[in-house]
Design a protein around this motif. Structure first.
Motif, PDB file in Angstrom:
ATOM      1  N   THR A 103       0.849  -1.199   0.000  1.00  0.00           N
ATOM      2  CA  THR A 103       0.000   0.000   0.000  1.00  0.00           C
ATOM      3  C   THR A 103       0.878   1.241   0.000  1.00  0.00           C
ATOM      4  OG1 THR A 103      -1.488  -1.218   1.437  1.00  0.00           O
ATOM      5  CG2 THR A 103      -1.918   1.130   1.233  1.00  0.00           C
ATOM      6  N   ARG A 159      -4.070   8.887   2.794  1.00  0.00           N
ATOM      7  CA  ARG A 159      -5.095   8.178   2.020  1.00  0.00           C
ATOM      8  C   ARG A 159      -4.442   7.220   1.022  1.00  0.00           C
ATOM      9  NH1 ARG A 159      -9.119   8.034   4.715  1.00  0.00           N
ATOM     10  NH2 ARG A 159     -10.336   7.465   2.872  1.00  0.00           N
ATOM     11  N   GLN A 194     -10.123   2.003   6.424  1.00  0.00           N
ATOM     12  CA  GLN A 194      -9.787   2.578   5.124  1.00  0.00           C
ATOM     13  C   GLN A 194      -9.537   1.456   4.105  1.00  0.00           C
ATOM     14  OE1 GLN A 194      -6.785   5.591   2.735  1.00  0.00           O
ATOM     15  NE2 GLN A 194      -6.534   5.529   4.932  1.00  0.00           N
ATOM     16  N   TYR A 233     -11.559   0.904   0.616  1.00  0.00           N
ATOM     17  CA  TYR A 233     -10.813   0.852  -0.646  1.00  0.00           C
ATOM     18  C   TYR A 233     -11.070  -0.470  -1.378  1.00  0.00           C
ATOM     19  CZ  TYR A 233      -7.098   0.783  -4.040  1.00  0.00           C
ATOM     20  OH  TYR A 233      -6.417   0.693  -5.228  1.00  0.00           O
ATOM     21  N   TRP A 245     -14.595  -0.856  -2.724  1.00  0.00           N
ATOM     22  CA  TRP A 245     -14.759  -0.033  -3.927  1.00  0.00           C
ATOM     23  C   TRP A 245     -14.025  -0.676  -5.116  1.00  0.00           C
ATOM     24  CZ3 TRP A 245     -10.490   2.485  -6.200  1.00  0.00           C
ATOM     25  CH2 TRP A 245     -10.812   3.291  -7.295  1.00  0.00           C
ATOM     26  N   GLU A 262     -15.212   6.733   6.603  1.00  0.00           N
ATOM     27  CA  GLU A 262     -14.804   5.825   5.512  1.00  0.00           C
ATOM     28  C   GLU A 262     -16.033   5.217   4.845  1.00  0.00           C
ATOM     29  OE1 GLU A 262     -11.843   5.631   4.520  1.00  0.00           O
ATOM     30  OE2 GLU A 262     -10.597   6.166   6.231  1.00  0.00           O
TER      31      GLU A 262
END
Ligand code: IPE
Length: 250
Positions: free
Chosen positions: A102, A108, A148, A152, A155, A211
């Protein structure tokens, strides 16, 4: 049907004591997850394996190489316990450490190596991620919360079930869980939420809601439920909603 499940660190650990796991809870949770493991991505919180050392080293505000290493290695230990329990429960869990896949920009997620996770799902393996420290383009390093990561991944994978397990029955108003919540409900709630029992550097319930409201804006609903109550995880993975549904405002 892709599912993303988070289990909060407050269930897996005692958030008031450093690196204090709850082995019986970890085992029970692993068994419940094993009942519905198809197309699932699991993310777990760091609990006392992450928040306490992060706070001790002043993360994420301070850049501390030692703090990053110690905090990461500590959350990896909790991930080991979770992965081992899932293996014993008969599934094929694979550790995925966000620190290595990541990249953040101002806290973010800017980049994430999604392909290995997708391949795991295709091959009937269960990716098991966790809240972690991560490198940050503008701030050198930071913290990526499990919440988070859930937003992520849900989505990026267009998940159809997104369930966030905590140690309360949902978003509570006067002790009772709201059935639904949209962004409109946030301002009157804001004074009453946000606290977490124990040490928390990623914003407790408030951080979680922000979030999930962003995710709802993308058209993906989620549910915040009590994962400490037996049966709720298995139910959430089947799409049954016991808890608070986070939706997009009409
Ligand atoms: C926090 O992860 C990560 C670190 C402190 C390193 P989370 O925010 O997802 O953890 P919990 O669920 O609150 O324990």
């Amino acid at each position: 049907m892709t599912k993303v499940l988070k289990i909060g660190g407050s269930i897996l650990t005692d958030k008031t004591k450093p690196a204090a796991a709850r082995p019986a809870e970890i085992q029970r949770i692993a068994k419940e997850i094993a009942s519905s493991v198809e197309d699932l991505v699991l993310v777990h919180g760091a609990g006392s394996f992450g928040h306490i050392s992060a706070k001790r080293y002043g993360l994420p505000q301070k850049f501390s190489p030692e703090g990053l290493r110690v905090t990461h290695n500590s959350v990896v230990k909790l991930n080991d316990l979770m992965v081992e329990a899932l293996g014993k429960a008969g599934v094929s869990p694979m550790p995925v450490h966000p620190f290595s896949c990541t990249l953040l920009r101002d806290g973010r997620i800017e980049g994430f190596a999604l392909e290995p996770v997708k391949e795991m799902i295709r091959d009937d393996l269960l990716p098991v991620l966790h809240g972690d420290v991560a490198m940050d383009i503008n701030r050198k390093a930071g913290i990526v919360s499990g919440d988070q990561l859930v937003a992520y991944l849900a989505w990026a994978l267009r998940a159809e079930i997104v369930a966030v397990g905590t140690n309360v029955d949902g978003v509570l108003i006067s002790g009772r869980p709201l059935k639904d919540l949209t962004r409109k409900d946030l301002p009157p709630l804001e004074r009453g939420i946000g606290d977490s029992s124990g040490v928390d550097v990623t914003g407790g319930m408030r951080g979680k809601l922000l979030e999930l409201l962003d995710l709802a804006d993308e058209g993906i609903e989620s549910v915040i439920f009590n994962a400490a109550k037996e049966g709720n995880i298995a139910g959430a993975l089947k799409g049954e909603s016991a808890g608070t549904k986070v939706r997009r405002a009409n």
